[in-house]
Design a protein around this motif. Sequence first.
Motif, PDB file in Angstrom:
ATOM      1  N   LEU A 125       0.844  -1.191   0.000  1.00  0.00           N
ATOM      2  CA  LEU A 125       0.000   0.000   0.000  1.00  0.00           C
ATOM      3  C   LEU A 125       0.881   1.242   0.000  1.00  0.00           C
ATOM      4  N   ASP A 126       0.931   1.922  -1.120  1.00  0.00           N
ATOM      5  CA  ASP A 126       1.621   3.217  -1.204  1.00  0.00           C
ATOM      6  C   ASP A 126       3.023   3.186  -0.599  1.00  0.00           C
ATOM      7  N   GLY A 127       3.785   2.201  -0.995  1.00  0.00           N
ATOM      8  CA  GLY A 127       5.173   2.120  -0.542  1.00  0.00           C
ATOM      9  C   GLY A 127       5.383   1.300   0.707  1.00  0.00           C
ATOM     10  N   PHE A 128       4.317   0.851   1.357  1.00  0.00           N
ATOM     11  CA  PHE A 128       4.420  -0.020   2.523  1.00  0.00           C
ATOM     12  C   PHE A 128       4.201  -1.462   2.078  1.00  0.00           C
ATOM     13  N   SER A 129       5.118  -2.327   2.438  1.00  0.00           N
ATOM     14  CA  SER A 129       4.995  -3.740   2.111  1.00  0.00           C
ATOM     15  C   SER A 129       4.954  -4.539   3.409  1.00  0.00           C
ATOM     16  N   PHE A 130       3.936  -5.393   3.560  1.00  0.00           N
ATOM     17  CA  PHE A 130       3.794  -6.138   4.807  1.00  0.00           C
ATOM     18  C   PHE A 130       3.005  -7.413   4.564  1.00  0.00           C
ATOM     19  N   LYS A 131       3.091  -8.298   5.537  1.00  0.00           N
ATOM     20  CA  LYS A 131       2.358  -9.553   5.496  1.00  0.00           C
ATOM     21  C   LYS A 131       1.237  -9.507   6.519  1.00  0.00           C
ATOM     22  N   VAL A 132       0.107 -10.090   6.157  1.00  0.00           N
ATOM     23  CA  VAL A 132      -1.018 -10.213   7.082  1.00  0.00           C
ATOM     24  C   VAL A 132      -1.023 -11.625   7.637  1.00  0.00           C
ATOM     25  N   PHE A 133      -0.960 -11.744   8.967  1.00  0.00           N
ATOM     26  CA  PHE A 133      -1.080 -13.037   9.639  1.00  0.00           C
ATOM     27  C   PHE A 133      -2.446 -13.105  10.320  1.00  0.00           C
ATOM     28  N   GLU A 134      -3.143 -14.208  10.162  1.00  0.00           N
ATOM     29  CA  GLU A 134      -4.360 -14.436  10.922  1.00  0.00           C
ATOM     30  C   GLU A 134      -3.971 -14.950  12.300  1.00  0.00           C
ATOM     31  N   THR A 135      -4.314 -14.188  13.334  1.00  0.00           N
ATOM     32  CA  THR A 135      -3.937 -14.546  14.706  1.00  0.00           C
ATOM     33  C   THR A 135      -5.174 -14.518  15.611  1.00  0.00           C
ATOM     34  N   PRO A 136      -6.176 -15.349  15.324  1.00  0.00           N
ATOM     35  CA  PRO A 136      -7.407 -15.357  16.115  1.00  0.00           C
ATOM     36  C   PRO A 136      -7.196 -15.933  17.511  1.00  0.00           C
ATOM     37  N   TYR A 172       2.940  -7.779   9.694  1.00  0.00           N
ATOM     38  CA  TYR A 172       4.378  -8.014   9.817  1.00  0.00           C
ATOM     39  C   TYR A 172       5.123  -7.256   8.733  1.00  0.00           C
ATOM     40  N   PHE A 173       5.922  -6.291   9.162  1.00  0.00           N
ATOM     41  CA  PHE A 173       6.759  -5.516   8.263  1.00  0.00           C
ATOM     42  C   PHE A 173       8.165  -6.112   8.334  1.00  0.00           C
ATOM     43  N   GLU A 174       8.387  -7.101   7.494  1.00  0.00           N
ATOM     44  CA  GLU A 174       9.607  -7.903   7.602  1.00  0.00           C
ATOM     45  C   GLU A 174      10.871  -7.077   7.411  1.00  0.00           C
ATOM     46  N   GLN A 175      10.848  -6.201   6.434  1.00  0.00           N
ATOM     47  CA  GLN A 175      12.042  -5.412   6.137  1.00  0.00           C
ATOM     48  C   GLN A 175      12.445  -4.533   7.321  1.00  0.00           C
ATOM     49  N   ASP A 176      11.467  -4.116   8.098  1.00  0.00           N
ATOM     50  CA  ASP A 176      11.744  -3.234   9.228  1.00  0.00           C
ATOM     51  C   ASP A 176      11.807  -3.977  10.555  1.00  0.00           C
ATOM     52  N   GLU A 179      14.641 -10.915  17.300  1.00  0.00           N
ATOM     53  CA  GLU A 179      14.843  -9.469  17.440  1.00  0.00           C
ATOM     54  C   GLU A 179      13.663  -8.659  16.919  1.00  0.00           C
ATOM     55  N   THR A 180      12.652  -9.326  16.376  1.00  0.00           N
ATOM     56  CA  THR A 180      11.475  -8.622  15.852  1.00  0.00           C
ATOM     57  C   THR A 180      10.796  -7.818  16.963  1.00  0.00           C
ATOM     58  N   ILE A 181      10.553  -6.546  16.684  1.00  0.00           N
ATOM     59  CA  ILE A 181       9.862  -5.676  17.639  1.00  0.00           C
ATOM     60  C   ILE A 181       8.366  -5.941  17.563  1.00  0.00           C
ATOM     61  N   VAL A 182       7.755  -6.163  18.715  1.00  0.00           N
ATOM     62  CA  VAL A 182       6.322  -6.398  18.806  1.00  0.00           C
ATOM     63  C   VAL A 182       5.642  -5.110  19.259  1.00  0.00           C
ATOM     64  N   LEU A 183       4.718  -4.612  18.436  1.00  0.00           N
ATOM     65  CA  LEU A 183       3.942  -3.426  18.788  1.00  0.00           C
ATOM     66  C   LEU A 183       2.536  -3.885  19.164  1.00  0.00           C
ATOM     67  N   PRO A 184       2.246  -3.962  20.469  1.00  0.00           N
ATOM     68  CA  PRO A 184       0.965  -4.520  20.925  1.00  0.00           C
ATOM     69  C   PRO A 184      -0.147  -3.482  20.989  1.00  0.00           C
ATOM     70  N   GLY A 185      -1.365  -3.980  21.150  1.00  0.00           N
ATOM     71  CA  GLY A 185      -2.517  -3.095  21.228  1.00  0.00           C
ATOM     72  C   GLY A 185      -2.588  -2.275  22.495  1.00  0.00           C
ATOM     73  N   HIS A 186      -1.910  -2.711  23.541  1.00  0.00           N
ATOM     74  CA  HIS A 186      -1.870  -1.980  24.804  1.00  0.00           C
ATOM     75  C   HIS A 186      -0.487  -2.180  25.415  1.00  0.00           C
ATOM     76  N   GLY A 187      -0.005  -1.160  26.107  1.00  0.00           N
ATOM     77  CA  GLY A 187       1.257  -1.302  26.810  1.00  0.00           C
ATOM     78  C   GLY A 187       2.472  -1.074  25.931  1.00  0.00           C
ATOM     79  N   PRO A 188       3.663  -1.292  26.508  1.00  0.00           N
ATOM     80  CA  PRO A 188       4.911  -0.972  25.809  1.00  0.00           C
ATOM     81  C   PRO A 188       5.276  -2.004  24.755  1.00  0.00           C
ATOM     82  N   ALA A 189       6.137  -1.590  23.856  1.00  0.00           N
ATOM     83  CA  ALA A 189       6.675  -2.500  22.850  1.00  0.00           C
ATOM     84  C   ALA A 189       7.576  -3.536  23.515  1.00  0.00           C
ATOM     85  N   THR A 190       7.734  -4.648  22.842  1.00  0.00           N
ATOM     86  CA  THR A 190       8.594  -5.711  23.346  1.00  0.00           C
ATOM     87  C   THR A 190       9.272  -6.368  22.141  1.00  0.00           C
TER      88      THR A 190
END
Length: 211
Positions: free
Chosen positions: A119-130, A140-144, A185-196
Amino acid sequence: MNWFPLPLGPLQTNCYILSNEDGNGLIIDPGEEPDKVIQYISKKKLKPKAILLTHAHFDHIGAVDSIREKYSIPVYVHKKEKDWLVDPALNGSQFFLHGQVIRAKEADYLISSEENMVLDGFSFKVFETPGHSPGSISFYFEQDGIVVSGDALFQASIGRTDLPGGSHDLLLRSIHDKLLVLPEETIVLPGHGPATTIGQEMDSNPFLNGF
């Protein structure tokens, strides 16, 4: 790519604003307080291109229509939560907000499966995580080296599974099969609270020990 968290509303739901070198922006989970989102976008002189939703609980969608209409941009959500935007019973606001309800217009695009998106220069993967909800997805923004996990995985915790459509076993399976397989080393950006990071949660998350 740059990312910035904006905790919004009484539940401090993390809205993430991603931007690339062209000044384009993606807005993930604008849960409330649209003025804060608009102010940040204006300050950084970004050009928003889309709203992505990790899922459609009320605390993640409260500012969707305000932001969508301000910038005339599309909204993406998983097809399993197609009706949640318009139904306060499904998105939970009918039960948790003591008389106040949250409704948004239907999404412009429905994500039907795991896929690679550009999308407009952003490349990412969608994971289903129900597990937290039926249509929960992660971006998932693999490059970043970044994954936006919504309410699936938090620092030292996981999403609640006692809401309609939730499943503890399914959530653990989603985390194990889709998230913990990412580089540590992948940074996790969660819906609440700090990154991990994935590695930190593999080592110390008490909900995942022994899984």
